[in-house]
Motif scaffolding. Sequence first.
Motif, PDB file in Angstrom:
ATOM      1  N   GLN A  42       0.846  -1.188   0.000  1.00 56.91           N
ATOM      2  CA  GLN A  42       0.000   0.000   0.000  1.00 56.91           C
ATOM      3  C   GLN A  42       0.884   1.242   0.000  1.00 56.91           C
ATOM      4  N   TYR A  87       0.721   5.438   1.067  1.00 61.27           N
ATOM      5  CA  TYR A  87       0.016   6.465   1.829  1.00 61.27           C
ATOM      6  C   TYR A  87       0.727   7.799   1.635  1.00 61.27           C
ATOM      7  N   GLY A  89      -0.452  16.590   9.030  1.00 64.95           N
ATOM      8  CA  GLY A  89      -1.628  15.736   8.909  1.00 64.95           C
ATOM      9  C   GLY A  89      -1.359  14.288   9.237  1.00 64.95           C
ATOM     10  N   HIS A  90      -2.323  13.457   8.924  1.00 63.22           N
ATOM     11  CA  HIS A  90      -2.182  12.034   9.171  1.00 63.22           C
ATOM     12  C   HIS A  90      -2.065  11.289   7.842  1.00 63.22           C
ATOM     13  N   PRO A  91      -1.519  10.075   7.849  1.00 61.86           N
ATOM     14  CA  PRO A  91      -1.395   9.322   6.602  1.00 61.86           C
ATOM     15  C   PRO A  91      -2.754   9.028   5.987  1.00 61.86           C
ATOM     16  N   PHE A 130      -4.583   6.898   2.809  1.00 60.98           N
ATOM     17  CA  PHE A 130      -4.401   5.799   1.872  1.00 60.98           C
ATOM     18  C   PHE A 130      -4.503   6.295   0.436  1.00 60.98           C
ATOM     19  N   THR A 178       0.983  -4.679   9.212  1.00 64.82           N
ATOM     20  CA  THR A 178       1.515  -4.097   7.988  1.00 64.82           C
ATOM     21  C   THR A 178       2.839  -3.452   8.332  1.00 64.82           C
ATOM     22  N   PHE A 191       5.485  -0.751   7.681  1.00 59.91           N
ATOM     23  CA  PHE A 191       5.630   0.547   7.018  1.00 59.91           C
ATOM     24  C   PHE A 191       7.098   0.853   6.735  1.00 59.91           C
ATOM     25  N   TYR A 219      -5.250  -0.262  15.639  1.00 66.31           N
ATOM     26  CA  TYR A 219      -3.802  -0.100  15.773  1.00 66.31           C
ATOM     27  C   TYR A 219      -3.485   1.240  16.435  1.00 66.31           C
ATOM     28  N   LEU A 243      -1.068   8.030  16.470  1.00 64.62           N
ATOM     29  CA  LEU A 243      -2.065   7.781  15.442  1.00 64.62           C
ATOM     30  C   LEU A 243      -2.780   6.464  15.708  1.00 64.62           C
ATOM     31  N   ARG A 300      -8.652  -1.255  10.406  1.00 64.75           N
ATOM     32  CA  ARG A 300      -8.624  -2.046   9.190  1.00 64.75           C
ATOM     33  C   ARG A 300      -9.745  -3.058   9.274  1.00 64.75           C
ATOM     34  N   GLN A 332      -5.163   0.437   5.828  1.00 64.71           N
ATOM     35  CA  GLN A 332      -5.448   1.011   7.128  1.00 64.71           C
ATOM     36  C   GLN A 332      -5.914   2.451   6.968  1.00 64.71           C
ATOM     37  N   PHE A 373      -6.401   5.981   8.984  1.00 58.64           N
ATOM     38  CA  PHE A 373      -5.860   6.649  10.155  1.00 58.64           C
ATOM     39  C   PHE A 373      -6.780   7.747  10.679  1.00 58.64           C
ATOM     40  N   GLY A 374      -6.760   7.891  11.987  1.00 60.22           N
ATOM     41  CA  GLY A 374      -7.427   9.012  12.623  1.00 60.22           C
ATOM     42  C   GLY A 374      -6.577  10.265  12.506  1.00 60.22           C
ATOM     43  N   PRO A 375      -7.097  11.391  12.980  1.00 55.39           N
ATOM     44  CA  PRO A 375      -6.389  12.670  12.852  1.00 55.39           C
ATOM     45  C   PRO A 375      -5.173  12.782  13.752  1.00 55.39           C
TER      46      PRO A 375
END
Lengths: 110, 114
Positions: free
Chosen positions: A33, A35, A41-43, A45, A98, A100, B34, B90, B94, B103, B105-107
């Motif tokens: 995957q 991202y 910010g956050h990752p 997808f 997963t 990363f 997670y 974070l 999933r 996956q 992700f939240g903020p």
Amino acid sequence: GQQVMQIPQYQHVQEGEDFTTYCNSSTTLSNIQWYKQRPGGHPVFLIQLVKSGEVKKQKRLTFQFGEAKKNSSLHITATQTTDVGTYFCAGGVGGFKTIFGAGTRLFVKA
Amino acid sequence: SQTIHQWPATLVQPVGSPLSLECTVEGTSNPNLYWYRQAAGRGLQLLFYSVGIGQISSEVPQNLSASRPQDRQFILSSKKLLLSDSGFYLCAWRTSGGAADTQYFGPGTRLTVL
């Protein structure tokens, strides 16, 4: 343990130039995957590749999964300032986890 | 549609104080959950994951713990924070089963330990 190595760590480009980030796994992956994380910010997808040799495109982004399912790349054509951020690859290894990569941080100069 | 919430968004805590971060997911059942930590300018470190209520797997031994009291609730805790606990936390979910490992992700929560 299983690792996913990602290079380069940083890349500075001029707007309009192309950009590529590469991921290599020590073991065969079930999928990969990608991202994107914008600064602050956050990752988020982007895409998942599952098949050996798979190539997918999203506008200016091209994603590849190697024949051996151990490597992958993300190529951005003609970068724009909106492409700024950190790009992570993540390898599916079966089960619940997963793996990363460390990410490639892209800087684009206008 | 599915959404994931985290709070608080930012937190400044003194060394030695306790910590509780909460994550909730809506719109899905029995998700895998997670907790990751991201140091400034670095990658994602998996801390804990959970495949069901009360089921917690720890990836990195440290002074943090996690709990999953409800199907869509995941909590990260510490009894005594260390300076090294600072970072961006974070939560991600999933779908359980299936071929997709994607996956979401939240903020995130930005934690600064002083």
